[in-house]
Design an enzyme around this catalytic site. Structure first.
Site, PDB file in Angstrom:
ATOM      1  N   ASP A 127      45.095 112.154  47.075  1.00 58.78           N
ATOM      2  CA  ASP A 127      45.456 113.197  46.106  1.00 58.78           C
ATOM      3  C   ASP A 127      44.831 114.533  46.505  1.00 58.78           C
ATOM      4  O   ASP A 127      43.628 114.619  46.749  1.00 58.78           O
ATOM      5  CB  ASP A 127      44.988 112.802  44.710  1.00 58.78           C
ATOM      6  CG  ASP A 127      45.689 111.559  44.200  1.00 58.78           C
ATOM      7  OD1 ASP A 127      46.802 111.681  43.681  1.00 58.78           O
ATOM      8  OD2 ASP A 127      45.134 110.461  44.360  1.00 58.78           O
ATOM      9  N   ASP A 173      39.549 117.011  49.479  1.00 53.56           N
ATOM     10  CA  ASP A 173      39.671 118.193  48.612  1.00 53.56           C
ATOM     11  C   ASP A 173      38.733 118.160  47.414  1.00 53.56           C
ATOM     12  O   ASP A 173      38.613 119.162  46.700  1.00 53.56           O
ATOM     13  CB  ASP A 173      41.106 118.300  48.082  1.00 53.56           C
ATOM     14  CG  ASP A 173      41.386 117.271  46.991  1.00 53.56           C
ATOM     15  OD1 ASP A 173      41.782 117.650  45.874  1.00 53.56           O
ATOM     16  OD2 ASP A 173      41.186 116.070  47.244  1.00 53.56           O
ATOM     17  N   ASP A 186      41.558 111.860  52.298  1.00 53.04           N
ATOM     18  CA  ASP A 186      41.784 111.541  50.888  1.00 53.04           C
ATOM     19  C   ASP A 186      43.298 111.576  50.645  1.00 53.04           C
ATOM     20  O   ASP A 186      44.053 112.109  51.463  1.00 53.04           O
ATOM     21  CB  ASP A 186      41.058 112.581  50.017  1.00 53.04           C
ATOM     22  CG  ASP A 186      41.052 112.226  48.541  1.00 53.04           C
ATOM     23  OD1 ASP A 186      41.409 111.072  48.195  1.00 53.04           O
ATOM     24  OD2 ASP A 186      40.699 113.089  47.726  1.00 53.04           O
TER      25      ASP A 186
END
Length: 273
Positions: A36, A217, A34
């Site tokens: 961000d 995350d 990912d």
């Protein structure tokens, strides 16, 4: 059977590096991440999430020894512009829009049919949330992100109500949850996990010589962790509001960089072994 645990119950990828690498069993890990919260810290506004030179170098070096893909909820073009590396694959809009080296360009998942519904929902949400201070309606090609990180606590319910009202009137769309964000997405059975497996197949990595490793995350990354249980490795960065199907964790973006640098060295040894 899918296993989910509290984030703090799963071992650190850095502390258990040897155990983690033993799972490669001579295969080369293909890396999916990912953007961000993994490659850059979570920030107040999406446009402020800028990659450091050190992280860009770590990604560039890793991509010289294996396949590396950034799988993001952001628009594919946006995340490609932020990363600025042409030897990576980019899966934007949770995998609805994928490009890569050699002219790869595909829109798997069939999201085009939902474009007019997204246009309409965007207009409705802009109107409904105009008075809610701090709210941000971000239109992407295949999703609408409604940010409430900067909204007062007593106004968050107003934001959720507006989102629910729009969804109730539009069966073509469904909700996705993230960190301080509601996302309206095409109501199609497609997600980051399916995008990872599509890329594994498309790039010829499913023939037994590669193992998928996914770093994420957010709650949207859980689809990938679930998909990889039993056939790959999932690593959660930090924690989110739910249990996780990941097998390892990293504490921070800095730890992600250290881990990627170590992976590059490990894969060089596998390739020359």
């Amino acid at each position: 059977m899918i296993q989910k645990r509290e984030a703090l119950e799963i071992p650190s990828a850095l502390n258990q590096l040897n155990e983690l690498k033993a799972q490669f069993q001579g295969k080369t890990p293909a890396i999916f991440l990912d953007y961000d919260g993994c490659l850059t810290p979570i920030v107040q506004r999406p446009e402020m999430a800028v990659l450091t030179d050190d992280m860009r170098l770590a990604l560039q070096e890793l991509a010289t020894v294996t396949k590396v893909a950034v799988v993001s909820g952001r628009d594919r073009q946006n995340v490609a512009e932020l990363v600025q590396l042409d030897n990576l694959y980019y899966a934007g809009s949770h995998g609805f829009d994928i490009t890569g080296p050699g002219g790869m360009a595909s829109e798997p998942g069939g999201a085009k049919a939902a474009l007019s519904a997204l246009d309409k929902a965007d207009t409705m949400l802009q109107e409904k949330l105009r008075q809610v201070e701090g709210s941000q309606v971000e239109r992407k090609r295949y999703a609408i992100a409604v940010h409430y990180r900067n909204v007062a606590d007593d106004q968050v319910e107003t934001v959720r109500k507006a989102v629910d009202e729009v969804l109730d009137s539009m069966p073509e769309l469904k909700i996705g949850l993230g960190k301080k964000i509601y996302e309206l997405k095409p109501n199609i059975d497609w997600h980051k996990g399916k995008a990872v497996m599509w890329l594994m197949e498309e790039l010829g990595l499913s023939k037994g010589n590669y193992i998928p490793l996914y770093i994420g995350d957010d709650i949207t990354d859980e689809d990938a962790f679930v998909e990889l249980q039993g056939q790959g490795i999932g690593i959660l960065v930090g924690e989110h509001d739910d249990k996780t199907a990941a097998t390892y964790r990293l504490e921070s973006v800095d730890e992600v960089r250290v881990f990627l640098e170590d992976l590059t060295d490990t894969i060089k040894k596998i390739n020359h072994g």
